[in-house]
Write a protein that holds these residues in place. Structure first.
Motif: not given
Length: 115
Positions: A57-63
């Motif tokens: 989830e962290k990587m998704r929002f950072l993307s």
């Protein structure tokens, strides 16, 4: 890690504030709304991502934040072309969005490396 401690979030929030301040007097409300919303999306998605429970989830929002930085950069280029944004300010903002994008790539890679 708290999102408020991240340099990428601090810089993105400052950029958004700068854009809001500089666009304050612009009469083209549609353009002003779009550029301010995309600028606000960058630090907002960084914050939301860091607060998420899983690394995925962290990587998704950072993307998403990285995509918003590209959207913002596009709007800055257009704003410069139509003389809504001065060349000096626009060039500074373009440079900052590119640096933010690079910082986000690094943050995403660091999260991936932990797994």
């Amino acid at each position: 890690m708290a999102f408020e401690d991240l340099d990428v979030w601090k810089r993105a929030a400052r950029l958004s504030s700068d854009i809001y301040t500089n666009m304050r007097e612009l009469k083209d409300y549609s353009f002003k709304d779009q550029i301010t919303r995309s600028s606000l999306s960058v630090p907002s998605n960084i914050a939301e991502g860091i607060e998420r429970a899983t690394d995925k989830e962290k990587m998704r929002f950072l993307s998403i934040a990285k995509g918003s930085a590209a959207e913002l950069r596009t709007q800055i280029y257009i704003g410069m072309d139509i003389s809504y944004i001065s060349k000096d300010i626009g060039t500074k903002w373009i440079k900052e969005t590119k640096e933010l994008s690079a910082m986000l790539v690094g943050l995403i890679k660091s999260i991936k490396a932990v797994n």
